[in-house]
Structures are given as C-alpha cells and as structure tokens.
Design a protein around this motif. Structure first.
Motif, PDB file in Angstrom:
ATOM      1  N   CYS A 178     -66.445 104.434 -24.776  1.00  0.00           N
ATOM      2  CA  CYS A 178     -67.048 104.197 -26.080  1.00  0.00           C
ATOM      3  C   CYS A 178     -65.967 104.001 -27.139  1.00  0.00           C
ATOM      4  N   ASP A 179     -66.242 103.102 -28.079  1.00  0.00           N
ATOM      5  CA  ASP A 179     -65.301 102.864 -29.177  1.00  0.00           C
ATOM      6  C   ASP A 179     -65.944 103.255 -30.494  1.00  0.00           C
ATOM      7  N   ALA A 180     -65.262 102.923 -31.591  1.00  0.00           N
ATOM      8  CA  ALA A 180     -65.762 103.323 -32.909  1.00  0.00           C
ATOM      9  C   ALA A 180     -67.113 102.692 -33.214  1.00  0.00           C
ATOM     10  N   ASP A 181     -67.354 101.477 -32.753  1.00  0.00           N
ATOM     11  CA  ASP A 181     -68.646 100.839 -32.987  1.00  0.00           C
ATOM     12  C   ASP A 181     -69.757 101.582 -32.261  1.00  0.00           C
ATOM     13  N   ASP A 182     -69.470 102.030 -31.014  1.00  0.00           N
ATOM     14  CA  ASP A 182     -70.450 102.836 -30.287  1.00  0.00           C
ATOM     15  C   ASP A 182     -70.801 104.089 -31.076  1.00  0.00           C
ATOM     16  N   LEU A 183     -69.796 104.740 -31.634  1.00  0.00           N
ATOM     17  CA  LEU A 183     -70.042 105.969 -32.379  1.00  0.00           C
ATOM     18  C   LEU A 183     -70.868 105.697 -33.628  1.00  0.00           C
ATOM     19  N   ARG A 184     -70.631 104.553 -34.274  1.00  0.00           N
ATOM     20  CA  ARG A 184     -71.467 104.193 -35.423  1.00  0.00           C
ATOM     21  C   ARG A 184     -72.905 103.969 -34.981  1.00  0.00           C
ATOM     22  N   LEU A 185     -73.069 103.344 -33.825  1.00  0.00           N
ATOM     23  CA  LEU A 185     -74.410 103.141 -33.274  1.00  0.00           C
ATOM     24  C   LEU A 185     -75.080 104.492 -33.003  1.00  0.00           C
ATOM     25  N   PHE A 186     -74.334 105.415 -32.390  1.00  0.00           N
ATOM     26  CA  PHE A 186     -74.876 106.737 -32.087  1.00  0.00           C
ATOM     27  C   PHE A 186     -75.290 107.470 -33.365  1.00  0.00           C
ATOM     28  N   ASN A 187     -74.478 107.355 -34.405  1.00  0.00           N
ATOM     29  CA  ASN A 187     -74.777 108.070 -35.646  1.00  0.00           C
ATOM     30  C   ASN A 187     -76.085 107.589 -36.263  1.00  0.00           C
ATOM     31  N   VAL A 188     -76.329 106.284 -36.229  1.00  0.00           N
ATOM     32  CA  VAL A 188     -77.579 105.752 -36.779  1.00  0.00           C
ATOM     33  C   VAL A 188     -78.759 106.198 -35.927  1.00  0.00           C
ATOM     34  N   LEU A 189     -78.621 106.101 -34.604  1.00  0.00           N
ATOM     35  CA  LEU A 189     -79.730 106.444 -33.710  1.00  0.00           C
ATOM     36  C   LEU A 189     -80.044 107.931 -33.735  1.00  0.00           C
ATOM     37  N   ALA A 190     -79.053 108.773 -34.038  1.00  0.00           N
ATOM     38  CA  ALA A 190     -79.302 110.215 -34.143  1.00  0.00           C
ATOM     39  C   ALA A 190     -80.152 110.547 -35.356  1.00  0.00           C
ATOM     40  N   ARG A 191     -80.175 109.653 -36.351  1.00  0.00           N
ATOM     41  CA  ARG A 191     -81.034 109.851 -37.525  1.00  0.00           C
ATOM     42  C   ARG A 191     -82.412 109.227 -37.316  1.00  0.00           C
ATOM     43  N   ASP A 192     -82.440 108.037 -36.723  1.00  0.00           N
ATOM     44  CA  ASP A 192     -83.713 107.351 -36.503  1.00  0.00           C
ATOM     45  C   ASP A 192     -83.532 106.351 -35.368  1.00  0.00           C
ATOM     46  N   ALA A 193     -84.039 106.713 -34.190  1.00  0.00           N
ATOM     47  CA  ALA A 193     -83.844 105.877 -33.011  1.00  0.00           C
ATOM     48  C   ALA A 193     -84.754 104.659 -32.994  1.00  0.00           C
ATOM     49  N   ARG A 194     -85.670 104.553 -33.946  1.00  0.00           N
ATOM     50  CA  ARG A 194     -86.493 103.355 -34.057  1.00  0.00           C
ATOM     51  C   ARG A 194     -85.947 102.386 -35.111  1.00  0.00           C
ATOM     52  N   THR A 195     -84.710 102.608 -35.547  1.00  0.00           N
ATOM     53  CA  THR A 195     -84.069 101.684 -36.475  1.00  0.00           C
ATOM     54  C   THR A 195     -84.040 100.286 -35.869  1.00  0.00           C
ATOM     55  N   GLY A 196     -84.365  99.291 -36.676  1.00  0.00           N
ATOM     56  CA  GLY A 196     -84.443  97.918 -36.190  1.00  0.00           C
ATOM     57  C   GLY A 196     -83.097  97.343 -35.795  1.00  0.00           C
ATOM     58  N   LEU A 197     -83.140  96.296 -34.989  1.00  0.00           N
ATOM     59  CA  LEU A 197     -81.913  95.674 -34.499  1.00  0.00           C
ATOM     60  C   LEU A 197     -81.056  95.133 -35.641  1.00  0.00           C
ATOM     61  N   ALA A 198     -81.683  94.603 -36.681  1.00  0.00           N
ATOM     62  CA  ALA A 198     -80.906  94.055 -37.793  1.00  0.00           C
ATOM     63  C   ALA A 198     -80.085  95.143 -38.476  1.00  0.00           C
ATOM     64  N   ASP A 199     -80.693  96.316 -38.712  1.00  0.00           N
ATOM     65  CA  ASP A 199     -79.962  97.410 -39.353  1.00  0.00           C
ATOM     66  C   ASP A 199     -78.892  97.981 -38.427  1.00  0.00           C
ATOM     67  N   LEU A 200     -79.173  98.039 -37.123  1.00  0.00           N
ATOM     68  CA  LEU A 200     -78.162  98.509 -36.176  1.00  0.00           C
ATOM     69  C   LEU A 200     -76.994  97.535 -36.112  1.00  0.00           C
ATOM     70  N   ALA A 201     -77.283  96.248 -36.190  1.00  0.00           N
ATOM     71  CA  ALA A 201     -76.217  95.246 -36.191  1.00  0.00           C
ATOM     72  C   ALA A 201     -75.345  95.390 -37.435  1.00  0.00           C
ATOM     73  N   ALA A 202     -75.976  95.651 -38.580  1.00  0.00           N
ATOM     74  CA  ALA A 202     -75.207  95.832 -39.811  1.00  0.00           C
ATOM     75  C   ALA A 202     -74.315  97.065 -39.738  1.00  0.00           C
ATOM     76  N   ALA A 203     -74.814  98.129 -39.080  1.00  0.00           N
ATOM     77  CA  ALA A 203     -74.042  99.367 -38.990  1.00  0.00           C
ATOM     78  C   ALA A 203     -72.848  99.238 -38.054  1.00  0.00           C
ATOM     79  N   THR A 204     -72.974  98.404 -37.017  1.00  0.00           N
ATOM     80  CA  THR A 204     -71.915  98.285 -36.009  1.00  0.00           C
ATOM     81  C   THR A 204     -71.036  97.061 -36.183  1.00  0.00           C
ATOM     82  N   GLY A 205     -71.536  96.059 -36.893  1.00  0.00           N
ATOM     83  CA  GLY A 205     -70.795  94.803 -36.994  1.00  0.00           C
ATOM     84  C   GLY A 205     -71.020  93.879 -35.817  1.00  0.00           C
ATOM     85  N   TRP A 206     -71.956  94.247 -34.944  1.00  0.00           N
ATOM     86  CA  TRP A 206     -72.282  93.402 -33.791  1.00  0.00           C
ATOM     87  C   TRP A 206     -73.428  92.455 -34.138  1.00  0.00           C
ATOM     88  N   SER A 207     -73.651  91.492 -33.248  1.00  0.00           N
ATOM     89  CA  SER A 207     -74.854  90.684 -33.354  1.00  0.00           C
ATOM     90  C   SER A 207     -76.036  91.490 -32.820  1.00  0.00           C
TER      91      SER A 207
END
Length: 328
Positions: A178-207
């Motif tokens: 896991c890298d820093a982007d994975d950890l950012r993904l984990f942090n968002v999902l730990a608050r709300d695992a139904r967060t939409g793909l667009a918001d998860l992409a914004a949090a990680t910088g991924w598509s």
C-alpha cells in the motif's frame, strides 16, 4: 427518528447492508420489495441520526504486528474523558465504557513492525486517575465480525442469498504494497464506505476506474472489509457484555470455537493474561445475559472461569469515533 426501536423495514435494510455494504439502493430495494427512494430515504434518516454507518477497514485479524485488548481501571468520574481521548487515536477500535463507568476497554493495533512495543511503553495514558492498566495480546481470532449480528435474521435465506456472501471472507493478506494513495482511500472509507467513486477519485488523485479496480483488489485479497455499523439498542439489543474466560490450553481451541458458534457472540479470541478467552456478547436485556451464561456458557465444560463486564457506552467502533466521543 420517530421511534427508539427499529421497524421491520429498518431491520431488513440493516441486514441487507451487513451482507453487501456498497450494494446500490436499487438492488437492495429489489430484494426488500420497496422503491429505490424508500431505501435511500431510510438510509439517510438512519445515518443522520448516527444509528447506522457503513465503514470499510482492514479486518480484525489483519495486522500481523500486534493487537492488544486494554483494560484501564479508573477512579470514579475519570473514565469518560479517558475513553474520549482513546477514541480520538487512529490506532484504537471498540473503545467502550464498562462496569458502571469505572473501566475503559479498547482494542489497540500496531500497523508496522516494532510499533506494538511503542504503543504499550510510550503511548498509553499517563494519567493519575488511571489506577490500573492490563494489556492482553490477542493471539487468535475465532470470530470477529462486528458488522454482522447473526441474531438479526431480518431477511429470509433466499433474500440474503441475493446479496451475499460478499468477497470479505478472505484472510491473510497484508498491506506491504500500500502507498500513500491507498491510505488516503482507507481514511475516506473509514468515515463513509458508501462514498461515491467521484469523491474517492478526488481524495486519491486516481481516476474513477482506478479507484473501482483498486477497491476490488483490496476487498478480494481480504485487505478491506465493509461493515454496516449500527446502534444495537435501536434493534433491541440493550445488554452488551464482554466475557473474560479461562480454559485449559489443551481445550482452548475447542472452547473458543464453541463460543464463536453462538449467535449472541460478535467477537471471540484467544488472549494472553490471567484469562485466555475474550468474547463480546449481545443480548436483549439482563435476563437474556443470565440465560446466556447459565445455559450456553454453562454447557461448555472446558470453561472453568468467567468474568463479565457489562458495556455501558461505546465511544468508537471500527470506523470513526462516535458523536459521544466528539462531545467528550
């Protein structure tokens, strides 16, 4: 909420989310036999009242660098502040006030090699109002699914089969890749695992496609579990209790597996310490706890000693801390 006890539709919705926490509302609605709008409205009401949250975290037996169950006995009036402080730490889970509010119990997890010793030697509360700290290393988890209360049974087997089992049953993965982007993904999902793909992409910088693919990989490998956390009292379970039990080493595995098979048990593990089994039990009331102890536990001859510590209040589950801790 208009009532302090869940109706049948709320129970069915919560059960559905236990089986597939990110299932589209349209799919859940089809299983429940109601409209998409009804499911979405119910979910929003439950979530806004802090009665239901969907979170995603590594499973309870995930980190191989040390997991500990802590018992902090406090002078009267001190446990509230200590529990709130522990709940704010990122390395804690299941922070609870027990035993009339004179004791705080929690799970603490090391995420990198060597951190286990640092957690215990350097980061535990140094507070004059803590009179005793006992640390139990969690050696083996027999059952640990805090998001799936087996007593619920709100869906028929046929309905449940349409939603589960999900891909969360794999164990033994690790997060070394896991890298820093994975950890950012984990942090968002730990608050709300139904967060939409667009918001998860914004949090990680991924598509969005990369986010979807990475979540599928982590979930399939067992590195990411989705849980529907809910207020047990809202479903009528008003007596949560932790059991500290002892069994001879030769019978420890059998006793632990027997405890784990009980539908009242949401967590069971082998530990170090003066007792070698710990379990978390949910019941409807004190009479139900008594029935469980005198019928279910009493039927296990390998268990020679049992201490019970009733749970008074939960400040943090597996996701973010609860409002009570924020207010503390």
């Amino acid at each position: 909420m208009e009532t302090d006890i869940a109706d049948e539709l709320d129970r069915r919705l919560i059960h559905a989310l236990q089986l597939d926490a990110r299932a589209p509302f349209s799919r859940i609605a089809e299983v429940l036999g109601v409209s998409d709008q009804t499911v979405a409205r119910r979910y929003r009401r439950l979530r806004s009242a802090d009665l239901l949250r969907v979170v995603a975290v590594p499973p309870t037996n995930f980190y191989g660098h040390g997991r500990w169950m802590l018992r902090l006995r406090c002078v009267p009036g001190a446990a509230d502040a200590i529990a709130s402080a522990l709940a704010r730490r990122p390395d804690t889970a299941w922070v609870q006030l027990v035993s009339g509010g004179t004791e705080v119990q929690c799970i603490i997890r090391a995420r990198v090699p060597g951190e286990s010793e640092q957690l215990l030697l350097e980061r535990l509360p140094r507070h004059g109002r803590v009179v005793d700290i006992a640390a139990y290393s969690l050696l083996h988890t027999f059952y640990g699914s805090p998001g799936r209360v087996r007593l619920l049974n709100a869906l028929t087997p046929e309905e449940a089969a349409q939603l589960g089992p999900g891909p969360d049953a794999v164990t033994g993965a690790d997060l070394t890749h896991c890298d820093a982007d994975d950890l950012r993904l984990f942090n968002v999902l730990a608050r709300d695992a139904r967060t939409g793909l667009a918001d998860l992409a914004a949090a990680t910088g991924w598509s969005q496609s990369t986010v979807r693919r990475r979540m599928d990989e982590l979930r399939a490998s067992g590195a990411l579990h989705f849980y529907a956390e809910f207020d047990l009292t809202y479903l009528g379970y008003r007596a949560g209790t932790r059991l500290w039990a002892s069994a001879p080493p030769a019978e420890l595995a059998a006793a632990g597996e027997a405890l784990a098979s009980h539908p009242e048990v949401v967590f069971a593990a082998a530990t170090t310490g003066p007792t070698n089994l710990v379990a978390t039990v949910i019941c409807t009331d004190a009479h139900d706890v008594y029935r469980y102890l005198t019928e279910r536990v009493a039927a296990l001859p390998a268990i020679t000693q049992v201490e019970t510590t009733p749970v008074i209040q939960t400040r943090k589950r597996v996701g973010r801390l609860l409002q009570a801790a924020l207010d503390g």
